[in-house]
Design a protein around this motif. Sequence first.
Motif, short mmCIF file in Angstrom:
data_model
loop_
_atom_site.label_atom_id
_atom_site.label_comp_id
_atom_site.label_asym_id
_atom_site.label_seq_id
_atom_site.Cartn_x
_atom_site.Cartn_y
_atom_site.Cartn_z
N UNK A 101 1.17 -0.97 0.12
CA UNK A 101 -0.31 -0.07 -0.38
C UNK A 101 0.49 1.29 0.33
N UNK A 102 1.94 1.40 0.61
CA UNK A 102 2.83 2.76 0.46
C UNK A 102 3.65 3.32 -0.75
N UNK A 103 3.43 1.90 -1.95
CA UNK A 103 3.54 3.23 -3.13
C UNK A 103 4.43 4.21 -3.37
N UNK A 104 5.92 2.88 -2.84
CA UNK A 104 7.58 3.71 -3.25
C UNK A 104 7.49 3.64 -4.56
N UNK A 145 3.00 -1.34 -7.82
CA UNK A 145 2.13 -0.82 -8.79
C UNK A 145 1.56 -1.83 -9.44
N UNK A 146 2.44 -2.82 -9.80
CA UNK A 146 1.67 -3.68 -10.72
C UNK A 146 0.74 -4.44 -9.89
N UNK A 147 0.79 -4.74 -8.73
CA UNK A 147 0.48 -6.21 -7.59
C UNK A 147 -0.86 -5.30 -7.24
N UNK A 150 8.75 6.77 3.27
CA UNK A 150 7.92 6.59 4.99
C UNK A 150 8.39 6.58 5.55
N UNK A 151 10.01 6.42 5.77
CA UNK A 151 10.74 6.17 6.35
C UNK A 151 10.90 6.90 7.94
N UNK A 193 12.14 0.67 -13.50
CA UNK A 193 11.11 -0.03 -14.06
C UNK A 193 9.62 0.70 -14.73
N UNK A 194 9.31 0.12 -15.37
CA UNK A 194 8.12 0.37 -15.80
C UNK A 194 6.59 0.28 -15.29
N UNK A 195 6.02 1.03 -14.74
CA UNK A 195 4.88 1.37 -14.37
C UNK A 195 4.76 1.78 -12.55
N UNK A 196 6.58 2.31 -12.63
CA UNK A 196 6.91 3.72 -11.48
C UNK A 196 6.40 4.69 -11.96
N UNK A 197 6.01 5.76 -11.10
CA UNK A 197 6.44 7.07 -11.21
C UNK A 197 8.17 8.00 -11.92
#
Length: 558
Positions: A230-233, A240-242, A336-337, A411-415
Amino acid sequence: MLQVPREDSISGPSRSKSREWGGRLPVALIFPEERSLALSTLGWQAVYMQLEEEGTFHVQRFFWDRKEGRAVNQDSDKKMSDFSLICFSLNFEGDYLNLVQALQACSMEVCSIDRADWPLVMAGGPVTFINPFPVMPSLDFIYTGETGEAFLATARTLSNCLQQGKDKGQALQAIAGSPGIFIAGQVQKVARQVQTSASRSLIKPAHSAFISGQSVFRNSFLVEINRGCPHGCRFCAAGFVYRPARNADMQELQELVSRVRPGKVGLMGTALTDWPSLREFLEWLKHEKIKFSLSSLRAHGLDRDFLEFLRKCGIRTITLAVEGISRALRSAVNKGFDQEKFYTAVEEISRLQFNTLKLYFILGLPGEKPQDLQELKIFFEELQQARFRGMGNRKKGIGLISISVSMFVPKPWTPLQWSGMISKKAYETRVKEFKKICSRHKGIRFTSENPFQARIQGLLARGDEKLHQLLILATANNGRWKKALEQWSGDMEYYTDRQIPLDETLPWDRLDIGVDKEYLLHEWDRYWKGIMTSPCPDTCCSNCRRCGMQRFSGGHNL
Protein backbone atom coordinates in the motif's frame (compact mmCIF):
# COMPACT_ATOMS: atom_id res chain seq x y z
CA MET A 1 -2.97 -34.02 5.41
CA LEU A 2 -1.94 -32.07 2.31
CA GLN A 3 0.97 -33.91 0.73
CA VAL A 4 3.83 -31.57 -0.17
CA PRO A 5 6.65 -33.77 -1.48
CA ARG A 6 10.28 -33.24 -0.64
CA GLU A 7 11.98 -32.11 -3.83
CA ASP A 8 15.22 -33.77 -2.66
CA SER A 9 13.71 -37.18 -3.42
CA ILE A 10 13.21 -36.33 -7.09
CA SER A 11 16.33 -37.49 -8.84
CA GLY A 12 15.74 -36.28 -12.40
CA PRO A 13 15.54 -37.96 -15.82
CA SER A 14 15.69 -41.54 -14.57
CA ARG A 15 12.52 -41.00 -12.55
CA SER A 16 9.89 -41.50 -15.24
CA LYS A 17 11.40 -42.34 -18.61
CA SER A 18 8.31 -44.07 -19.96
CA ARG A 19 5.49 -41.79 -18.78
CA GLU A 20 3.01 -41.08 -21.58
CA TRP A 21 0.74 -38.11 -22.10
CA GLY A 22 -2.45 -40.18 -21.80
CA GLY A 23 -4.52 -37.86 -24.00
CA ARG A 24 -3.61 -34.84 -21.91
CA LEU A 25 -1.98 -31.62 -23.14
CA PRO A 26 1.78 -31.99 -22.57
CA VAL A 27 3.07 -28.88 -20.80
CA ALA A 28 6.72 -28.04 -20.17
CA LEU A 29 6.80 -25.62 -17.23
CA ILE A 30 10.17 -23.87 -17.37
CA PHE A 31 11.76 -21.81 -14.63
CA PRO A 32 14.76 -20.28 -16.44
CA GLU A 33 16.86 -19.95 -13.31
CA GLU A 34 18.67 -22.46 -11.14
CA ARG A 35 16.89 -25.06 -9.03
CA SER A 36 17.50 -23.33 -5.68
CA LEU A 37 15.72 -20.19 -6.91
CA ALA A 38 12.92 -22.17 -8.52
CA LEU A 39 12.17 -23.91 -5.23
CA SER A 40 12.04 -20.51 -3.51
CA THR A 41 9.62 -18.87 -5.99
CA LEU A 42 5.90 -19.35 -5.49
CA GLY A 43 4.40 -18.09 -8.75
CA TRP A 44 5.41 -20.98 -11.00
CA GLN A 45 4.62 -23.45 -8.20
CA ALA A 46 1.06 -22.12 -8.06
CA VAL A 47 0.75 -22.68 -11.83
CA TYR A 48 2.20 -26.18 -11.49
CA MET A 49 -0.33 -27.15 -8.82
CA GLN A 50 -3.28 -25.69 -10.72
CA LEU A 51 -2.40 -27.54 -13.92
CA GLU A 52 -1.74 -30.79 -12.05
CA GLU A 53 -5.02 -30.57 -10.14
CA GLU A 54 -6.95 -29.95 -13.36
CA GLY A 55 -6.16 -33.47 -14.55
CA THR A 56 -6.30 -32.62 -18.27
CA PHE A 57 -2.65 -31.58 -18.50
CA HIS A 58 0.58 -33.54 -18.29
CA VAL A 59 3.08 -31.17 -16.65
CA GLN A 60 6.82 -31.64 -16.32
CA ARG A 61 9.23 -29.18 -14.77
CA PHE A 62 12.43 -27.74 -16.20
CA PHE A 63 15.05 -25.75 -14.27
CA TRP A 64 18.03 -23.92 -15.68
CA ASP A 65 21.38 -25.72 -15.49
CA ARG A 66 24.12 -23.10 -15.67
CA LYS A 67 26.89 -25.61 -16.33
CA GLU A 68 25.05 -27.21 -19.24
CA GLY A 69 23.62 -23.93 -20.49
CA ARG A 70 20.13 -25.33 -20.97
CA ALA A 71 16.84 -26.08 -19.24
CA VAL A 72 16.93 -29.57 -17.74
CA ASN A 73 13.87 -31.78 -17.23
CA GLN A 74 13.34 -32.70 -13.58
CA ASP A 75 10.71 -35.37 -14.21
CA SER A 76 11.72 -37.44 -17.26
CA ASP A 77 14.17 -37.72 -20.12
CA LYS A 78 11.86 -35.86 -22.51
CA LYS A 79 13.18 -32.73 -24.18
CA MET A 80 11.52 -29.33 -24.04
CA SER A 81 10.62 -29.58 -27.72
CA ASP A 82 8.67 -32.81 -27.08
CA PHE A 83 5.91 -30.84 -25.36
CA SER A 84 2.98 -29.18 -27.11
CA LEU A 85 2.89 -26.15 -24.82
CA ILE A 86 6.11 -24.63 -23.46
CA CYS A 87 5.48 -22.23 -20.57
CA PHE A 88 8.25 -19.98 -19.30
CA SER A 89 7.92 -18.42 -15.86
CA LEU A 90 9.66 -15.04 -16.20
CA ASN A 91 10.46 -13.31 -12.92
CA PHE A 92 13.38 -11.02 -13.80
CA GLU A 93 14.70 -9.33 -16.91
CA GLY A 94 17.77 -11.59 -16.81
CA ASP A 95 15.48 -14.52 -17.62
CA TYR A 96 15.12 -13.22 -21.18
CA LEU A 97 18.58 -14.42 -22.15
CA ASN A 98 18.06 -17.86 -20.61
CA LEU A 99 14.79 -18.19 -22.51
CA VAL A 100 16.52 -17.60 -25.84
CA GLN A 101 19.38 -19.92 -24.86
CA ALA A 102 16.91 -22.63 -23.82
CA LEU A 103 15.17 -22.56 -27.20
CA GLN A 104 18.44 -22.71 -29.07
CA ALA A 105 19.82 -25.50 -26.86
CA CYS A 106 16.96 -27.82 -27.84
CA SER A 107 17.33 -26.94 -31.55
CA MET A 108 14.16 -24.89 -31.74
CA GLU A 109 13.86 -21.76 -33.85
CA VAL A 110 14.47 -18.73 -31.62
CA CYS A 111 11.89 -16.51 -33.34
CA SER A 112 8.20 -17.33 -33.19
CA ILE A 113 7.71 -16.36 -36.84
CA ASP A 114 10.12 -19.14 -37.89
CA ARG A 115 8.23 -21.88 -36.00
CA ALA A 116 5.54 -23.08 -38.38
CA ASP A 117 3.58 -25.31 -36.02
CA TRP A 118 3.39 -26.76 -32.53
CA PRO A 119 4.81 -26.53 -29.91
CA LEU A 120 3.53 -23.16 -28.81
CA VAL A 121 5.90 -21.10 -26.67
CA MET A 122 4.41 -18.75 -24.09
CA ALA A 123 5.46 -16.87 -20.96
CA GLY A 124 3.84 -15.70 -17.76
CA GLY A 125 5.16 -14.22 -14.55
CA PRO A 126 5.81 -10.74 -13.14
CA VAL A 127 7.79 -9.29 -16.05
CA THR A 128 5.02 -10.17 -18.50
CA PHE A 129 2.92 -7.43 -16.94
CA ILE A 130 5.86 -5.03 -16.58
CA ASN A 131 7.64 -5.16 -19.95
CA PRO A 132 8.07 -8.46 -21.85
CA PHE A 133 8.70 -6.86 -25.23
CA PRO A 134 12.48 -7.39 -25.55
CA VAL A 135 11.83 -11.15 -25.63
CA MET A 136 8.41 -11.02 -27.31
CA PRO A 137 9.71 -12.08 -30.78
CA SER A 138 10.58 -15.49 -29.26
CA LEU A 139 7.08 -16.00 -27.86
CA ASP A 140 3.86 -17.03 -29.55
CA PHE A 141 1.89 -15.31 -26.78
CA ILE A 142 2.06 -14.15 -23.19
CA TYR A 143 -0.37 -14.43 -20.30
CA THR A 144 -0.46 -11.14 -18.41
CA GLY A 145 -1.51 -11.36 -14.80
CA GLU A 146 -1.93 -13.60 -11.81
CA THR A 147 -2.60 -17.26 -12.30
CA GLY A 148 -6.22 -18.28 -11.98
CA GLU A 149 -9.24 -19.39 -13.96
CA ALA A 150 -8.41 -17.13 -16.92
CA PHE A 151 -5.11 -18.92 -17.49
CA LEU A 152 -6.66 -22.36 -17.02
CA ALA A 153 -9.38 -21.51 -19.55
CA THR A 154 -6.70 -20.61 -22.12
CA ALA A 155 -4.85 -23.87 -21.44
CA ARG A 156 -8.08 -25.85 -21.88
CA THR A 157 -8.74 -24.13 -25.21
CA LEU A 158 -5.27 -25.06 -26.45
CA SER A 159 -5.77 -28.65 -25.30
CA ASN A 160 -8.98 -28.84 -27.34
CA CYS A 161 -7.22 -27.34 -30.36
CA LEU A 162 -4.49 -29.98 -30.18
CA GLN A 163 -6.99 -32.81 -29.90
CA GLN A 164 -8.94 -31.42 -32.87
CA GLY A 165 -5.80 -31.35 -35.00
CA LYS A 166 -5.72 -27.57 -35.36
CA ASP A 167 -2.42 -26.00 -36.42
CA LYS A 168 -0.48 -23.25 -34.66
CA GLY A 169 -2.25 -20.39 -36.40
CA GLN A 170 -5.69 -21.81 -35.66
CA ALA A 171 -4.77 -22.39 -32.01
CA LEU A 172 -3.55 -18.82 -31.60
CA GLN A 173 -6.68 -17.52 -33.28
CA ALA A 174 -8.76 -19.54 -30.80
CA ILE A 175 -7.19 -17.80 -27.79
CA ALA A 176 -6.84 -14.30 -29.31
CA GLY A 177 -8.95 -11.93 -27.28
CA SER A 178 -9.01 -14.22 -24.23
CA PRO A 179 -8.49 -12.43 -20.90
CA GLY A 180 -4.83 -11.66 -20.28
CA ILE A 181 -3.60 -12.99 -23.62
CA PHE A 182 -1.31 -10.84 -25.76
CA ILE A 183 -0.36 -12.07 -29.24
CA ALA A 184 1.97 -9.83 -31.21
CA GLY A 185 0.27 -8.57 -34.38
CA GLN A 186 -3.16 -9.80 -33.31
CA VAL A 187 -3.83 -8.01 -30.02
CA GLN A 188 -3.20 -4.28 -29.63
CA LYS A 189 -3.49 -4.04 -25.85
CA VAL A 190 -3.97 -6.50 -23.02
CA ALA A 191 -5.31 -6.03 -19.50
CA ARG A 192 -3.66 -7.64 -16.50
CA GLN A 193 -5.72 -10.33 -14.82
CA VAL A 194 -6.08 -9.93 -11.06
CA GLN A 195 -8.02 -11.97 -8.56
CA THR A 196 -9.58 -9.58 -6.10
CA SER A 197 -12.63 -9.24 -3.90
CA ALA A 198 -14.61 -6.47 -2.26
CA SER A 199 -13.01 -7.35 1.09
CA ARG A 200 -9.49 -6.84 -0.33
CA SER A 201 -8.56 -10.34 0.87
CA LEU A 202 -5.94 -12.39 -0.96
CA ILE A 203 -7.71 -15.15 -2.86
CA LYS A 204 -5.86 -18.48 -2.73
CA PRO A 205 -2.51 -17.36 -1.29
CA ALA A 206 0.38 -19.05 -3.05
CA HIS A 207 2.38 -21.68 -1.21
CA SER A 208 5.14 -24.20 -1.78
CA ALA A 209 4.48 -27.20 -3.97
CA PHE A 210 7.73 -28.77 -2.74
CA ILE A 211 9.88 -28.61 0.38
CA SER A 212 13.60 -28.87 -0.24
CA GLY A 213 16.96 -28.60 1.42
CA GLN A 214 18.21 -27.21 -1.89
CA SER A 215 15.92 -24.18 -1.77
CA VAL A 216 17.30 -20.77 -0.85
CA PHE A 217 14.90 -21.08 2.10
CA ARG A 218 16.10 -24.48 3.25
CA ASN A 219 13.48 -27.05 4.24
CA SER A 220 10.79 -24.37 4.51
CA PHE A 221 7.14 -24.43 3.54
CA LEU A 222 6.65 -20.98 1.99
CA VAL A 223 3.31 -19.21 2.32
CA GLU A 224 2.21 -15.90 0.83
CA ILE A 225 1.08 -13.47 3.52
CA ASN A 226 0.23 -10.53 1.32
CA ARG A 227 0.50 -9.42 -2.29
CA GLY A 228 1.10 -5.85 -3.33
CA CYS A 229 2.10 -2.99 -1.07
CA PRO A 230 0.00 0.00 0.00
CA HIS A 231 2.96 2.39 0.44
CA GLY A 232 3.68 3.11 -3.24
CA CYS A 233 7.46 3.65 -3.13
CA ARG A 234 8.09 5.44 -6.42
CA PHE A 235 10.95 3.21 -7.61
CA CYS A 236 9.26 -0.12 -6.83
CA ALA A 237 7.32 -1.93 -9.55
CA ALA A 238 5.73 -4.34 -7.06
CA GLY A 239 3.95 -1.46 -5.35
CA PHE A 240 2.13 -0.62 -8.59
CA VAL A 241 1.78 -3.78 -10.70
CA TYR A 242 0.39 -5.84 -7.81
CA ARG A 243 -2.35 -3.40 -6.89
CA PRO A 244 -4.65 -3.60 -5.09
CA ALA A 245 -2.71 -4.65 -1.97
CA ARG A 246 -4.30 -7.73 -0.45
CA ASN A 247 -3.77 -9.67 2.78
CA ALA A 248 -4.23 -13.37 3.34
CA ASP A 249 -6.86 -14.67 5.75
CA MET A 250 -5.11 -16.02 8.84
CA GLN A 251 -7.55 -18.88 9.37
CA GLU A 252 -7.00 -20.04 5.80
CA LEU A 253 -3.24 -20.07 6.36
CA GLN A 254 -3.62 -21.91 9.65
CA GLU A 255 -5.68 -24.60 7.96
CA LEU A 256 -3.11 -24.88 5.18
CA VAL A 257 -0.16 -25.19 7.56
CA SER A 258 -2.08 -27.66 9.73
CA ARG A 259 -2.62 -29.91 6.72
CA VAL A 260 1.07 -29.82 5.76
CA ARG A 261 2.61 -29.86 9.26
CA PRO A 262 6.02 -28.57 8.12
CA GLY A 263 9.00 -28.15 10.41
CA LYS A 264 9.45 -24.54 9.28
CA VAL A 265 7.29 -21.90 7.59
CA GLY A 266 8.70 -19.05 5.50
CA LEU A 267 6.47 -15.96 5.41
CA MET A 268 6.55 -14.26 2.01
CA GLY A 269 5.13 -10.86 1.18
CA THR A 270 5.90 -7.34 0.05
CA ALA A 271 4.59 -5.73 3.24
CA LEU A 272 4.75 -8.25 6.10
CA THR A 273 4.48 -5.72 8.92
CA ASP A 274 1.30 -4.32 7.33
CA TRP A 275 -0.50 -7.64 7.82
CA PRO A 276 -2.78 -7.10 10.84
CA SER A 277 -2.62 -10.79 11.76
CA LEU A 278 1.18 -11.10 11.67
CA ARG A 279 1.82 -11.30 15.42
CA GLU A 280 -1.17 -13.56 16.07
CA PHE A 281 -0.14 -15.94 13.29
CA LEU A 282 3.45 -16.10 14.55
CA GLU A 283 2.17 -16.79 18.09
CA TRP A 284 0.14 -19.65 16.66
CA LEU A 285 3.16 -21.08 14.84
CA LYS A 286 5.15 -20.91 18.07
CA HIS A 287 2.36 -22.71 19.94
CA GLU A 288 2.35 -25.39 17.23
CA LYS A 289 6.14 -25.73 17.63
CA ILE A 290 6.72 -24.71 14.01
CA LYS A 291 9.75 -22.55 13.26
CA PHE A 292 9.41 -19.56 10.93
CA SER A 293 11.42 -17.04 8.96
CA LEU A 294 10.54 -13.54 7.76
CA SER A 295 11.45 -11.52 4.69
CA SER A 296 12.22 -7.78 4.86
CA LEU A 297 10.36 -5.79 7.53
CA ARG A 298 9.56 -2.12 8.14
CA ALA A 299 11.01 -0.40 11.20
CA HIS A 300 7.64 1.09 12.19
CA GLY A 301 6.36 -2.42 12.96
CA LEU A 302 9.25 -3.40 15.23
CA ASP A 303 8.43 -2.37 18.78
CA ARG A 304 10.21 -3.78 21.83
CA ASP A 305 7.60 -6.44 22.57
CA PHE A 306 7.59 -7.79 19.00
CA LEU A 307 11.39 -7.88 18.77
CA GLU A 308 11.60 -9.74 22.08
CA PHE A 309 9.09 -12.25 20.76
CA LEU A 310 11.11 -12.77 17.55
CA ARG A 311 14.31 -13.27 19.52
CA LYS A 312 12.71 -15.86 21.80
CA CYS A 313 11.49 -17.69 18.70
CA GLY A 314 15.07 -18.07 17.48
CA ILE A 315 15.17 -15.30 14.84
CA ARG A 316 18.78 -14.16 14.49
CA THR A 317 18.62 -11.70 11.57
CA ILE A 318 16.51 -8.60 10.98
CA THR A 319 16.34 -7.08 7.48
CA LEU A 320 15.33 -3.46 6.91
CA ALA A 321 15.24 -1.51 3.65
CA VAL A 322 16.42 2.09 4.07
CA GLU A 323 16.62 2.79 0.32
CA GLY A 324 17.46 6.50 -0.11
CA ILE A 325 20.73 7.76 1.40
CA SER A 326 19.18 10.97 2.79
CA ARG A 327 15.93 12.16 4.31
CA ALA A 328 15.15 14.18 1.19
CA LEU A 329 15.59 11.19 -1.12
CA ARG A 330 13.56 8.92 1.12
CA SER A 331 10.75 11.46 1.07
CA ALA A 332 11.08 11.82 -2.70
CA VAL A 333 10.70 8.06 -3.25
CA ASN A 334 7.74 8.05 -0.83
CA LYS A 335 9.51 5.68 1.54
CA GLY A 336 7.66 6.74 4.68
CA PHE A 337 10.80 6.10 6.71
CA ASP A 338 10.60 7.36 10.29
CA GLN A 339 14.26 7.84 11.21
CA GLU A 340 13.65 8.07 14.96
CA LYS A 341 11.63 4.83 14.99
CA PHE A 342 14.42 3.27 12.96
CA TYR A 343 17.08 4.17 15.53
CA THR A 344 14.81 3.00 18.35
CA ALA A 345 14.41 -0.34 16.57
CA VAL A 346 18.20 -0.61 16.07
CA GLU A 347 18.72 0.04 19.78
CA GLU A 348 16.32 -2.76 20.68
CA ILE A 349 17.83 -5.11 18.11
CA SER A 350 21.23 -4.49 19.69
CA ARG A 351 19.90 -4.87 23.24
CA LEU A 352 18.46 -8.25 22.31
CA GLN A 353 21.74 -9.28 20.66
CA PHE A 354 20.45 -10.26 17.24
CA ASN A 355 23.33 -11.67 15.24
CA THR A 356 22.86 -9.60 12.07
CA LEU A 357 21.09 -6.45 10.97
CA LYS A 358 20.83 -6.20 7.18
CA LEU A 359 20.26 -2.79 5.62
CA TYR A 360 19.56 -2.09 1.95
CA PHE A 361 20.32 1.17 0.12
CA ILE A 362 19.94 2.51 -3.43
CA LEU A 363 22.50 4.74 -5.13
CA GLY A 364 21.85 6.85 -8.21
CA LEU A 365 18.28 7.95 -7.56
CA PRO A 366 17.21 10.90 -9.75
CA GLY A 367 18.46 14.19 -8.39
CA GLU A 368 20.91 12.57 -5.95
CA LYS A 369 23.48 15.18 -4.85
CA PRO A 370 26.88 15.19 -3.07
CA GLN A 371 25.21 16.54 0.08
CA ASP A 372 23.07 13.40 0.24
CA LEU A 373 26.25 11.35 0.69
CA GLN A 374 27.44 13.84 3.29
CA GLU A 375 24.22 13.30 5.24
CA LEU A 376 24.94 9.56 5.10
CA LYS A 377 27.94 10.14 7.41
CA ILE A 378 25.61 11.46 10.11
CA PHE A 379 23.21 8.55 9.49
CA PHE A 380 25.92 5.99 10.22
CA GLU A 381 27.19 7.85 13.26
CA GLU A 382 23.70 7.82 14.74
CA LEU A 383 23.26 4.19 13.68
CA GLN A 384 26.34 3.20 15.67
CA GLN A 385 25.23 5.29 18.64
CA ALA A 386 21.91 3.42 18.67
CA ARG A 387 23.81 0.15 18.44
CA PHE A 388 26.00 1.06 21.44
CA ARG A 389 23.05 2.34 23.49
CA GLY A 390 21.46 -1.04 23.08
CA MET A 391 24.62 -2.77 24.29
CA GLY A 392 24.65 -0.74 27.51
CA ASN A 393 27.50 -1.86 29.76
CA ARG A 394 27.76 -5.20 28.00
CA LYS A 395 30.27 -5.91 25.29
CA LYS A 396 27.78 -7.60 22.97
CA GLY A 397 25.04 -6.16 20.82
CA ILE A 398 24.35 -6.60 17.11
CA GLY A 399 27.07 -8.94 15.88
CA LEU A 400 27.20 -7.58 12.35
CA ILE A 401 25.57 -4.80 10.37
CA SER A 402 25.49 -5.91 6.74
CA ILE A 403 25.14 -3.07 4.22
CA SER A 404 24.02 -3.86 0.66
CA VAL A 405 24.00 -1.15 -2.00
CA SER A 406 22.32 -1.46 -5.37
CA MET A 407 22.14 0.82 -8.40
CA PHE A 408 18.87 2.55 -9.20
CA VAL A 409 17.15 0.93 -12.20
CA PRO A 410 14.09 2.73 -13.61
CA LYS A 411 11.27 0.21 -13.91
CA PRO A 412 8.15 0.40 -16.09
CA TRP A 413 4.91 1.20 -14.31
CA THR A 414 6.60 3.26 -11.63
CA PRO A 415 6.65 7.06 -11.34
CA LEU A 416 10.40 6.93 -12.05
CA GLN A 417 10.01 5.02 -15.33
CA TRP A 418 10.96 8.16 -17.27
CA SER A 419 14.23 8.75 -15.43
CA GLY A 420 17.67 7.79 -16.71
CA MET A 421 20.38 5.79 -14.95
CA ILE A 422 23.72 7.10 -13.77
CA SER A 423 26.88 5.92 -15.52
CA LYS A 424 29.03 3.03 -14.37
CA LYS A 425 31.80 5.49 -13.47
CA ALA A 426 29.48 7.74 -11.45
CA TYR A 427 28.12 4.74 -9.54
CA GLU A 428 31.61 3.45 -8.74
CA THR A 429 32.63 6.90 -7.45
CA ARG A 430 29.62 7.00 -5.12
CA VAL A 431 30.18 3.43 -3.98
CA LYS A 432 33.77 4.29 -3.09
CA GLU A 433 32.57 7.18 -0.91
CA PHE A 434 29.83 5.03 0.65
CA LYS A 435 32.33 2.29 1.48
CA LYS A 436 34.70 4.87 2.99
CA ILE A 437 31.91 6.06 5.30
CA CYS A 438 31.22 2.49 6.42
CA SER A 439 34.91 1.73 6.98
CA ARG A 440 35.04 4.31 9.79
CA HIS A 441 32.86 2.06 11.92
CA LYS A 442 33.60 -1.38 13.31
CA GLY A 443 31.29 -4.33 12.80
CA ILE A 444 29.99 -3.22 9.41
CA ARG A 445 30.30 -5.27 6.24
CA PHE A 446 29.75 -3.57 2.88
CA THR A 447 28.76 -5.07 -0.47
CA SER A 448 27.64 -3.37 -3.67
CA GLU A 449 25.99 -4.42 -6.91
CA ASN A 450 27.91 -4.88 -10.15
CA PRO A 451 27.08 -1.67 -12.06
CA PHE A 452 27.44 -3.23 -15.50
CA GLN A 453 24.90 -5.94 -14.65
CA ALA A 454 22.58 -3.29 -13.21
CA ARG A 455 22.77 -1.32 -16.44
CA ILE A 456 22.01 -4.48 -18.44
CA GLN A 457 18.95 -4.89 -16.24
CA GLY A 458 17.98 -1.28 -16.98
CA LEU A 459 18.48 -1.86 -20.71
CA LEU A 460 16.15 -4.87 -20.68
CA ALA A 461 13.68 -3.22 -18.32
CA ARG A 462 13.01 -0.28 -20.66
CA GLY A 463 13.67 -2.06 -23.95
CA ASP A 464 11.48 -2.97 -26.89
CA GLU A 465 11.54 -5.64 -29.61
CA LYS A 466 14.76 -4.16 -31.04
CA LEU A 467 16.61 -5.69 -28.11
CA HIS A 468 15.73 -9.18 -29.28
CA GLN A 469 18.67 -9.11 -31.69
CA LEU A 470 20.93 -8.29 -28.73
CA LEU A 471 19.59 -11.35 -26.88
CA ILE A 472 20.43 -13.50 -29.91
CA LEU A 473 23.94 -12.01 -30.04
CA ALA A 474 24.43 -12.61 -26.31
CA THR A 475 23.36 -16.22 -26.80
CA ALA A 476 25.84 -16.61 -29.65
CA ASN A 477 28.55 -15.22 -27.35
CA ASN A 478 27.77 -17.63 -24.48
CA GLY A 479 26.06 -14.95 -22.40
CA ARG A 480 28.85 -12.40 -22.70
CA TRP A 481 26.97 -9.12 -22.76
CA LYS A 482 29.97 -6.90 -23.44
CA LYS A 483 30.85 -8.86 -26.57
CA ALA A 484 27.22 -8.82 -27.72
CA LEU A 485 26.96 -5.05 -27.20
CA GLU A 486 30.04 -4.54 -29.39
CA GLN A 487 28.28 -6.39 -32.22
CA TRP A 488 24.83 -4.87 -31.69
CA SER A 489 23.72 -2.04 -33.95
CA GLY A 490 21.61 -0.45 -31.21
CA ASP A 491 22.52 2.21 -28.65
CA MET A 492 22.47 1.02 -25.05
CA GLU A 493 22.51 4.54 -23.61
CA TYR A 494 19.36 5.43 -25.55
CA TYR A 495 17.51 2.99 -23.32
CA THR A 496 19.43 3.42 -20.06
CA ASP A 497 20.73 6.96 -19.71
CA ARG A 498 18.26 9.39 -21.21
CA GLN A 499 15.31 10.88 -19.40
CA ILE A 500 12.35 9.83 -21.52
CA PRO A 501 10.06 12.70 -22.60
CA LEU A 502 6.84 12.50 -20.62
CA ASP A 503 4.71 12.48 -23.78
CA GLU A 504 6.67 9.68 -25.51
CA THR A 505 4.82 6.43 -26.27
CA LEU A 506 6.41 3.65 -24.22
CA PRO A 507 6.77 -0.01 -25.28
CA TRP A 508 4.80 -1.16 -22.23
CA ASP A 509 1.87 1.16 -22.99
CA ARG A 510 0.48 -1.90 -24.77
CA LEU A 511 -0.21 -3.35 -21.32
CA ASP A 512 -2.92 -2.18 -18.95
CA ILE A 513 -2.02 -2.98 -15.36
CA GLY A 514 -4.86 -0.93 -13.90
CA VAL A 515 -2.87 2.09 -12.71
CA ASP A 516 -3.50 5.16 -14.86
CA LYS A 517 -0.52 6.76 -16.58
CA GLU A 518 -1.81 10.14 -15.41
CA TYR A 519 -1.40 8.97 -11.83
CA LEU A 520 2.22 7.98 -12.49
CA LEU A 521 2.83 11.42 -13.98
CA HIS A 522 1.30 12.97 -10.87
CA GLU A 523 3.65 10.92 -8.69
CA TRP A 524 6.61 11.83 -10.93
CA ASP A 525 5.88 15.49 -10.26
CA ARG A 526 5.60 14.88 -6.51
CA TYR A 527 8.95 13.07 -6.56
CA TRP A 528 10.75 16.18 -7.77
CA LYS A 529 8.88 18.32 -5.25
CA GLY A 530 9.67 15.90 -2.42
CA ILE A 531 6.00 15.55 -1.54
CA MET A 532 4.85 12.34 0.13
CA THR A 533 1.69 10.49 -0.91
CA SER A 534 -0.26 8.66 1.77
CA PRO A 535 -0.52 4.85 1.52
CA CYS A 536 -3.49 3.19 -0.13
CA PRO A 537 -6.43 3.30 2.29
CA ASP A 538 -8.03 0.12 3.61
CA THR A 539 -11.24 0.98 1.77
CA CYS A 540 -12.03 -0.65 -1.56
CA CYS A 541 -10.68 0.93 -4.75
CA SER A 542 -14.13 2.06 -5.89
CA ASN A 543 -14.24 4.41 -2.89
CA CYS A 544 -10.66 5.68 -3.26
CA ARG A 545 -10.50 6.26 -7.04
CA ARG A 546 -7.02 7.75 -6.72
CA CYS A 547 -4.84 5.73 -9.13
CA GLY A 548 -7.39 4.17 -11.49
CA MET A 549 -7.75 0.79 -9.82
CA GLN A 550 -11.47 1.43 -9.23
CA ARG A 551 -11.97 -0.45 -12.50
CA PHE A 552 -11.56 -3.58 -10.37
CA SER A 553 -14.41 -2.72 -8.07
CA GLY A 554 -17.06 -4.38 -10.17
CA GLY A 555 -15.46 -7.77 -10.72
CA HIS A 556 -12.44 -10.01 -10.63
CA ASN A 557 -10.47 -8.62 -13.55
CA LEU A 558 -9.78 -5.50 -15.53
